[in-house]
Design an enzyme around this catalytic site. Structure first.
Site, PDB file in Angstrom:
ATOM      1  N   LYS A   1       1.003  -1.184  -0.094  1.00 19.68           N
ATOM      2  CA  LYS A   1      -0.058  -0.023  -0.020  1.00 19.68           C
ATOM      3  C   LYS A   1       0.887   1.235   0.056  1.00 19.68           C
ATOM      4  O   LYS A   1       1.750   1.434   0.721  1.00 19.68           O
ATOM      5  CB  LYS A   1      -0.799  -0.210   1.326  1.00 19.68           C
ATOM      6  CG  LYS A   1      -1.852   1.085   1.207  1.00 19.68           C
ATOM      7  CD  LYS A   1      -2.991   0.796   2.623  1.00 19.68           C
ATOM      8  CE  LYS A   1      -3.938   1.923   2.239  1.00 19.68           C
ATOM      9  NZ  LYS A   1      -5.069   1.738   3.572  1.00 19.68           N
TER      10      LYS A   1
ATOM     11  N   ARG B   1     -25.508  -1.245   7.055  1.00 17.59           N
ATOM     12  CA  ARG B   1     -25.314  -2.498   6.649  1.00 17.59           C
ATOM     13  C   ARG B   1     -25.773  -3.457   7.762  1.00 17.59           C
ATOM     14  O   ARG B   1     -25.620  -4.612   7.611  1.00 17.59           O
ATOM     15  CB  ARG B   1     -23.759  -2.527   6.292  1.00 17.59           C
ATOM     16  CG  ARG B   1     -23.293  -1.563   5.550  1.00 17.59           C
ATOM     17  CD  ARG B   1     -21.717  -1.892   5.074  1.00 17.59           C
ATOM     18  NE  ARG B   1     -21.564  -2.639   4.086  1.00 17.59           N
ATOM     19  CZ  ARG B   1     -20.754  -3.408   3.716  1.00 17.59           C
ATOM     20  NH1 ARG B   1     -19.423  -3.196   4.318  1.00 17.59           N
ATOM     21  NH2 ARG B   1     -20.523  -4.139   2.533  1.00 17.59           N
TER      22      ARG B   1
ATOM     23  N   GLU C   1     -19.714  -4.874  10.060  1.00 16.28           N
ATOM     24  CA  GLU C   1     -20.617  -3.964  10.802  1.00 16.28           C
ATOM     25  C   GLU C   1     -21.659  -5.005  11.426  1.00 16.28           C
ATOM     26  O   GLU C   1     -21.890  -4.737  12.637  1.00 16.28           O
ATOM     27  CB  GLU C   1     -21.318  -3.121   9.893  1.00 16.28           C
ATOM     28  CG  GLU C   1     -20.201  -1.898   9.545  1.00 16.28           C
ATOM     29  CD  GLU C   1     -19.432  -2.394   8.316  1.00 16.28           C
ATOM     30  OE1 GLU C   1     -18.739  -1.553   8.018  1.00 16.28           O
ATOM     31  OE2 GLU C   1     -19.826  -3.394   7.969  1.00 16.28           O
TER      32      GLU C   1
END
Length: 644
Positions: A283, A398, A370
């Protein structure tokens, strides 16, 4: 080839590896130049430059489909699909979106701002393809962080059950989501990533016995009979989980080696069933500051490319709501060991990174999950803990069933702090927190509130933790109002009680949360026009302070509601329903987000476009209620006009 000349990804076909590597350098240069100037996601896109080029070498984007999970990792995709020229407008009003958007480009095959959706979408496309008898390829690119989401695992489970359905899943493994990923899957991938190549056990056994004189280098009969079974036991260690779930596993391979990836993707397309290609990337690749601080450079405001440091704000700002929440929660955790903070891979964004550093034993990160976070909190509440789930408003959507089924129906004392509630700006429709008022109004047993400023946030957090039932409070993105804060000793609010901030006889404004300061400013503008206004800070959505609001509505006779949320089923709707239930049929104007998506722009631009500034609201109120100005004010204004 110059990147500026690329208008179609198929133009990459036939380029040599060295030419592709040159294009990769140009992508990083453009990526860094734009994000350093205007802000945006940085680390994710820098990490997938070579992956994108290699994958697109093996696809025909006029026919084949690529689904990028989340979408903020797809800046390189945008730069090679005709958006180089206007990439300067990234995340700006009417400019290039920060996520993939089907209406922006025919090459954006699926839009997403929430994680873990790509495999499901790509599998859906593959099944539709097979039903129509077509032969285009379907690929999903998903990060290791997003793989922790239950939806991704559900899709893998389904795809693995379809051995003759060609589907390519590219696992972009950079050992990160926004923050370092957590959980058993992350540990497993980490072990794969760092494991040396394995030999078959049968070869190892052969090597270990070949020099023993009594065996003459030959395997004894009993070991020979086990040779095949040992081979079968040993081979699946690398990628065993995915192989057992029905995928052909390839990898891990170097995600910055274009040649190796091209060969691997070409082989994957020939398999004829579901394939998992495990690609290891870095990354922030190519920008040392982003590689060194992968959390801090996930996304950035404008910064100095040379030093990597954010450009200083022109004016000092009060602390953000998130920071005030995090600091207050630390104090409350210190005072009560039963209080626990829970995040779903958003520690930094929600302010829970402060709790993680201060009291790690009272901090939990469940990864991008979640639904699990909400029901985990419910289980903890059953056993006497006081969980505080800090989740963005848009991400809590969600877990709606869990809010109802696992928390609301059982009336469990779980606190939800919904960050980024309301207008959030440049992230666009997938991230606007415009629905939580509406979706929480109907959930049984919930107490729902929103503070007018950061000091009231502190008191509301205490109120939630003192309450023996589900409670939720919404906080906006960005800086607070700059009001004085207390270090500790916060008094809880009386549940269901609002407050009168200004008093007047001509108009009643009832405002909720972040719109309260705007309501006060609106009232001052109206007062300058001779319209005397009462302003109520509702504080609570459930329960409403009917004892305060109803008498004022009856006496004044003109009502305005203000909220930074969807009008459909929102706070204004709750006020009107409450009035109608008491036969109080008074003229009412609702101010909020109309029935539309809010596109990417700065929060200020979005509010102006929606008519949510004080001056716009004051004008709408005058037009709606046709206020007649007092004679003295008319004379005064006429005199000023003549003098001018």
């Amino acid at each position: 080839m110059r990147l500026s000349e690329l208008t179609h990804p198929n133009q990459l076909h036939g380029l040599s590896i060295s030419e592709l590597e040159d294009v990769a350098c140009q992508i990083r240069e453009r990526h860094l130049q734009v994000v350093s100037t205007s802000g945006g996601h940085l680390g994710p896109g820098l990490g997938v430059v070579e992956l994108t080029l290699a994958l697109y070498q093996t696809l025909d984007l006029d026919h084949d489909r690529v689904v990028w999970d989340v979408g903020h990792q797809a800046y390189p995709h945008k730069l090679i699909t005709g958006r180089f020229t206007n990439f300067d407008s990234l995340r700006q009003q009417k400019g290039v979106a920060g996520y993939l958007k089907r209406t922006e480009s025919s090459f954006d095959h699926f839009g997403a701002g929430h994680a873990s959706t790509s495999i499901s979408a790509a599998l859906g496309m593959a099944l539709a393809r097979d039903r129509r008898g077509e032969d285009f390829k379907c690929a999903a690119v998903i990060g290791d962080g997003a793989l922790t989401g239950g939806m991704a695992l559900e899709a893998i489970n389904h795809a693995g059950h379809l051995p003759t359905t060609p589907l390519l899943v590219v696992l972009n493994d950079n050992d990160m989501s926004i923050s370092p990923p957590v959980g058993a899957l992350s540990t497993y991938l980490n072990r794969i990533r760092h494991s040396p190549p394995l030999q078959f056990l049968s070869d190892s056994v052969q090597e270990s016995v070949k020099n023993l004189p009594f065996m003459g280098g030959e395997l004894p009969a009993e070991l020979k009979s086990l040779k095949g079974s040992m081979r079968r036991l040993a081979v699946p260690k690398v990628g065993a989980v995915f192989e057992e779930l029905g995928f052909t596993y390839m990898g891990p391979i170097d995600g910055h080696d274009i040649s190796a990836m091209v060969r691997t993707f070409q082989a994957a397309h020939r398999v004829g069933g579901p394939v998992m290609v495990h690609v290891v990337t870095t990354k922030g690749k190519g920008y040392p500051y982003a590689e060194a601080d992968q959390v801090g450079y996930h996304a950035q405001s404008a910064f100095d490319l040379t030093t990597g440091k954010s450009l200083p704000s022109k004016t000092p700002k009060p602390p953000s709501y998130s920071k005030v929440f995090g600091q207050t929660l630390i104090k409350l955790c210190e005072q009560d060991s039963k209080v626990v903070g829970i995040t779903a891979a958003m520690a930094t964004g929600t302010g829970l990174d402060l709790l993680q550093k201060a009291l790690p034993d009272q901090y939990i990160d469940v990864g991008i999950a979640e639904q699990h976070a909400v029901t985990l909190a419910a289980g903890m509440a059953c056993e006497g803990l006081k969980p505080v789930c800090a989740i963005y408003s848009t991400f809590l959507q969600r877990a709606y069933d869990q809010l109802i089924h696992d928390v609301g129906i059982q009336n469990l004392p779980v606190t939800f702090v919904m960050d980024r509630a309301g207008i959030v700006g440049a992230d666009g429709p997938t991230h606007q927190g415009q629905y939580d008022i509406s979706y929480l109004r109907a959930v049984p047993n919930f107490t729902v509130m929103a503070p007018k400023d950061e000091a009231e946030l502190q008191r509301m957090l205490v109120t939630c933790l003192d309450h023996n039932g589900p409670a939720a409070l919404r906080i906006p993105r960005g800086s607070g109002q700059g009001v004085p804060l207390m270090e500790e000793g916060w008094e809880p609010l009386k549940i269901g009680r609002g407050e009168v901030l200004l008093e007047g006889d001509d108009l009643l404004i009832v405002a909720y949360g972040a719109m309260v300061p705007e309501a006060v400013d609106t009232a001052k503008l109206l007062n300058d026009s001779g319209i005397s206004t009462t302003v109520v800070n509702a504080r609570f959505l459930r329960p409403l302070d009917q004892a305060l609001i109803h008498p004022l509505a009856r006496r004044i006779g003109k009502v305005v509601t203000m909220e930074e949320g969807a009008l459909a089923g929102g706070f204004g709707a709750a006020i009107i329903e409450s009035l109608v239930d008491q036969d109080l049929l008074v003229p009412t104007l609702r101010i909020g987000i109309p029935d539309q998506l809010v596109d990417h722009a700065s929060p200020k631009q979005s509010k102006e476009a929606l008519g949510l500034t004080a001056s716009q609201i004051a004008q709408r109120i005058k037009e709606r209620f046709s206020f007649e100005l007092p004679e003295s004010l008319i004379t005064q204004q006429a005199s000023q006009s003549l003098n001018n």
